[in-house]
Design an enzyme around this catalytic site. Sequence first.
Site, PDB file in Angstrom:
ATOM      1  N   ASP A  63      31.722 -22.274 -22.484  1.00 32.89           N
ATOM      2  CA  ASP A  63      32.007 -22.909 -23.773  1.00 32.89           C
ATOM      3  C   ASP A  63      31.295 -24.250 -23.961  1.00 32.89           C
ATOM      4  OD1 ASP A  63      33.706 -20.766 -24.277  1.00 32.89           O
ATOM      5  OD2 ASP A  63      35.441 -21.803 -23.438  1.00 32.89           O
ATOM      6  N   LYS A  94      26.598 -22.776 -25.858  1.00 29.00           N
ATOM      7  CA  LYS A  94      25.375 -21.987 -25.615  1.00 29.00           C
ATOM      8  C   LYS A  94      24.932 -21.260 -26.881  1.00 29.00           C
ATOM      9  CE  LYS A  94      27.630 -19.815 -22.338  1.00 29.00           C
ATOM     10  NZ  LYS A  94      28.836 -20.666 -22.274  1.00 29.00           N
ATOM     11  N   GLY A  98      32.580 -15.823 -25.771  1.00 30.98           N
ATOM     12  CA  GLY A  98      32.788 -16.097 -27.186  1.00 30.98           C
ATOM     13  C   GLY A  98      31.783 -17.172 -27.561  1.00 30.98           C
ATOM     14  N   HIS A  99      30.715 -16.767 -28.216  1.00 30.15           N
ATOM     15  CA  HIS A  99      29.628 -17.707 -28.542  1.00 30.15           C
ATOM     16  C   HIS A  99      29.632 -17.986 -30.042  1.00 30.15           C
ATOM     17  CE1 HIS A  99      27.284 -16.416 -24.672  1.00 30.15           C
ATOM     18  NE2 HIS A  99      28.469 -16.919 -24.423  1.00 30.15           N
ATOM     19  N   GLN A 130      29.346 -17.512 -20.004  1.00 23.69           N
ATOM     20  CA  GLN A 130      30.141 -18.296 -19.036  1.00 23.69           C
ATOM     21  C   GLN A 130      29.350 -19.518 -18.537  1.00 23.69           C
ATOM     22  OE1 GLN A 130      30.279 -14.499 -18.412  1.00 23.69           O
ATOM     23  NE2 GLN A 130      31.720 -14.770 -20.074  1.00 23.69           N
ATOM     24  N   HIS A 168      28.220 -31.985 -28.291  1.00 23.96           N
ATOM     25  CA  HIS A 168      29.517 -32.642 -28.480  1.00 23.96           C
ATOM     26  C   HIS A 168      29.496 -34.154 -28.285  1.00 23.96           C
ATOM     27  CE1 HIS A 168      30.511 -28.410 -27.575  1.00 23.96           C
ATOM     28  NE2 HIS A 168      31.502 -28.578 -28.413  1.00 23.96           N
TER      29      HIS A 168
HETATM   30  P1  GDP Z   1      29.666 -21.071 -25.917  1.00 21.21           P
HETATM   31  O1  GDP Z   1      30.604 -20.076 -25.360  1.00 21.21           O
HETATM   32  O2  GDP Z   1      28.958 -21.843 -24.854  1.00 21.21           O
HETATM   33  O3  GDP Z   1      28.679 -20.490 -26.891  1.00 21.21           O
HETATM   34  O4  GDP Z   1      30.545 -22.127 -26.712  1.00 21.21           O
HETATM   35  P2  GDP Z   1      31.790 -21.814 -27.694  1.00 21.21           P
HETATM   36  O5  GDP Z   1      31.264 -21.265 -28.961  1.00 21.21           O
HETATM   37  O6  GDP Z   1      32.838 -21.020 -26.987  1.00 21.21           O
HETATM   38  O7  GDP Z   1      32.403 -23.247 -27.874  1.00 21.21           O
HETATM   39  C1  GDP Z   1      31.670 -24.302 -28.414  1.00 21.21           C
HETATM   40  C2  GDP Z   1      32.367 -24.808 -29.682  1.00 21.21           C
HETATM   41  O8  GDP Z   1      31.854 -26.067 -29.995  1.00 21.21           O
HETATM   42  C3  GDP Z   1      32.120 -23.940 -30.890  1.00 21.21           C
HETATM   43  O9  GDP Z   1      33.212 -24.045 -31.748  1.00 21.21           O
HETATM   44  C4  GDP Z   1      30.867 -24.561 -31.488  1.00 21.21           C
HETATM   45  O10 GDP Z   1      30.743 -24.329 -32.882  1.00 21.21           O
HETATM   46  C5  GDP Z   1      31.141 -26.007 -31.241  1.00 21.21           C
HETATM   47  N1  GDP Z   1      29.968 -26.858 -31.020  1.00 21.21           N
HETATM   48  C6  GDP Z   1      28.778 -26.556 -30.436  1.00 21.21           C
HETATM   49  N2  GDP Z   1      28.004 -27.668 -30.345  1.00 21.21           N
HETATM   50  C7  GDP Z   1      28.724 -28.688 -30.872  1.00 21.21           C
HETATM   51  C8  GDP Z   1      28.503 -30.083 -31.020  1.00 21.21           C
HETATM   52  O11 GDP Z   1      27.466 -30.636 -30.655  1.00 21.21           O
HETATM   53  N3  GDP Z   1      29.504 -30.804 -31.606  1.00 21.21           N
HETATM   54  C9  GDP Z   1      30.665 -30.239 -32.016  1.00 21.21           C
HETATM   55  N4  GDP Z   1      31.582 -31.020 -32.564  1.00 21.21           N
HETATM   56  N5  GDP Z   1      30.922 -28.930 -31.862  1.00 21.21           N
HETATM   57  C10 GDP Z   1      29.969 -28.171 -31.300  1.00 21.21           C
HETATM   58  P1  IMO Z   2      31.582 -18.192 -22.728  1.00 18.71           P
HETATM   59  O1  IMO Z   2      30.389 -17.268 -22.587  1.00 18.71           O
HETATM   60  C1  IMO Z   2      34.941 -20.081 -20.703  1.00 18.71           C
HETATM   61  C2  IMO Z   2      36.970 -17.701 -17.609  1.00 18.71           C
HETATM   62  C3  IMO Z   2      38.390 -17.218 -17.850  1.00 18.71           C
HETATM   63  C4  IMO Z   2      38.906 -17.186 -16.427  1.00 18.71           C
HETATM   64  C5  IMO Z   2      37.702 -16.711 -15.626  1.00 18.71           C
HETATM   65  C6  IMO Z   2      37.706 -15.207 -15.360  1.00 18.71           C
HETATM   66  O2  IMO Z   2      32.186 -18.174 -24.073  1.00 18.71           O
HETATM   67  O3  IMO Z   2      31.232 -19.549 -22.226  1.00 18.71           O
HETATM   68  P2  IMO Z   2      37.205 -13.082 -16.859  1.00 18.71           P
HETATM   69  O4  IMO Z   2      37.889 -12.571 -18.080  1.00 18.71           O
HETATM   70  O5  IMO Z   2      35.751 -13.361 -17.036  1.00 18.71           O
HETATM   71  O6  IMO Z   2      37.461 -12.226 -15.643  1.00 18.71           O
HETATM   72  O7  IMO Z   2      37.930 -14.493 -16.566  1.00 18.71           O
HETATM   73  O8  IMO Z   2      36.574 -17.064 -16.395  1.00 18.71           O
HETATM   74  N1  IMO Z   2      35.991 -17.332 -18.652  1.00 18.71           N
HETATM   75  C7  IMO Z   2      35.443 -18.187 -19.525  1.00 18.71           C
HETATM   76  N2  IMO Z   2      35.690 -19.499 -19.743  1.00 18.71           N
HETATM   77  N3  IMO Z   2      33.995 -19.452 -21.404  1.00 18.71           N
HETATM   78  C8  IMO Z   2      33.709 -18.151 -21.192  1.00 18.71           C
HETATM   79  O9  IMO Z   2      32.669 -17.511 -21.774  1.00 18.71           O
HETATM   80  C9  IMO Z   2      34.490 -17.447 -20.232  1.00 18.71           C
HETATM   81  N4  IMO Z   2      34.509 -16.170 -19.798  1.00 18.71           N
HETATM   82  C10 IMO Z   2      35.417 -16.122 -18.824  1.00 18.71           C
HETATM   83  O10 IMO Z   2      39.097 -18.109 -18.647  1.00 18.71           O
HETATM   84  O11 IMO Z   2      39.215 -18.477 -15.955  1.00 18.71           O
HETATM   85 MG    MG Z   3      32.616 -19.577 -25.509  1.00 13.86          MG
END
Ligand code: GDP
Ligand code: IMO
Ligand code: MG
Length: 441
Positions: free
Chosen positions: A12, A15, A39-40, A227, A339
Amino acid sequence: MTVTIVGSQLGDEGKGALVDLWGGDADVVARYQGGDNAGHTVVEDGDEYKLSLVPSGAVRDKVGVLGNGCVVNPNTLFDEIDELRERGLDPDVRVARRAHVIMPYHRVLDGIEEEAKSDSDLDAGTTGRGIGPTYEDKAGRRGIRVGDLLDAEVLRERLEYVVPQKRALAEDVFGVEAGEAFDVDAVFEEYKAIGERLQEESMTVNAGEFLGSHVDNGENVLFEGAQGTSIDIDHGIYPYVTSSNPTAGGAATGTGVGPTVVGRGEVVGIVKAYLSRVGTGPLPTELTGDDEDLADYIREKGGEFGTVTGRPRRIGWLDVPMLRHAARANGFTGLAVNHIDVLAGLDEVKVGHSYDLDGEELLTMPATTERWGECEPNLREFEPWPEVDWSAVAAEGYDAIPENAQAYLDYLSEEVGAPIYAVGVGPDRAQTIELENPFQQ
Ligand code: GDP
Ligand code: IMO
Ligand code: MG
């Protein structure tokens, strides 16, 4: 050439936003590990897309590949494609025939085992998507691959071997009543039909050959890691990890192109300017106790609630030893730091510069999670930066970033030993400031 996007912390990191930014210059975007545990998020002109299996290049209309290192739940893939179609996109997703399939019994077993482990605090807080049990069967040579769905005879044979074992595991070991998910006939019928749909829609490929030919033609391939490094099965905080290799080596083994192809390209580490953690286990720089209000503030402002599960994420200061570890394990050629805006306006900004363990200073992570949990962070304080109009800053470029935030970024780049390619000051594509485009390196 190739660009590999890797999470440098606990997932998270944002990416999706960078895959979207640089996906514009890619011909193909390929995931190399994980499944719908990811979850991207991509935000384009205020429109938000949350992608679990469909590679994030779909928002840019790029061909997406799920490589052999992925574990694929075909039902969630079809649902996601349908939802994106309803929103006006036309995702073109190809699935590796060597990728493993998440079967209904894997999802059930994921929940059963987490529950069993929770008595001894060994549950990882998984996303419940069946990821671990599917990779277990892959390593145990009893998995079902996407290619197996295309041949009813092979599928039947495989299921007849594995399903009774899974049923016995659920019933005899865990004492849980096994339902339809463990019924050979029901599973066979459902997955045979899925195989037919994959075939009809020409969705399966020999991923290595497919991607290799794009690389050979001089096209740009973007590898989208899911991840992050510290939840990598080998390099992460075992056992609180996922069951695959998000680290850059996974881009080769998980797609079928050579490590030399990945290594000739760029490997960009995505960094969140603080830590967020959705699962369990220790977290030395976590904001707890007196700092709980600060954690709540950052959580709310950063929207730190799991994309997949909705769970509130745990919050901590940036852990620099974790980043040094990630830089070595991945060989980062550049960084994107997201962020920066979320930390604006605080009274204090700190980072865990190093750890104190048994009176010794450590600059990187110890190899066991138990020892990591014993680490006391040596915090370093930075001058805070003010809240500003981040969209205006993004439009103006890097020099418009408040000076104190620039000092924070300089420190980070220096400690990690890689230049900064991009800075995220908000979730929207237009709120990521690009310093270097890795496809133009
Ligand atoms: P990922 O799994 O690495 O793709 O990241 P996620 O989408 O799970 O979580 C990142 C969250 O932060 C999402 O809600 C993005 O829209 C948001 N986000 C990404 N870059 C920035 C940033 O520079 N600032 C802020 N405030 N939010 C961001
Ligand atoms: P993205 O791609 C953050 C964490 C789960 C748990 C561990 C194992 O959005 O960054 P799993 O279901 O993979 O067997 O869970 O890994 N986890 C993540 N944490 N971002 C993710 O994906 C994750 N995918 C799995 O919370 O601790
Ligand atoms: Mg994510």
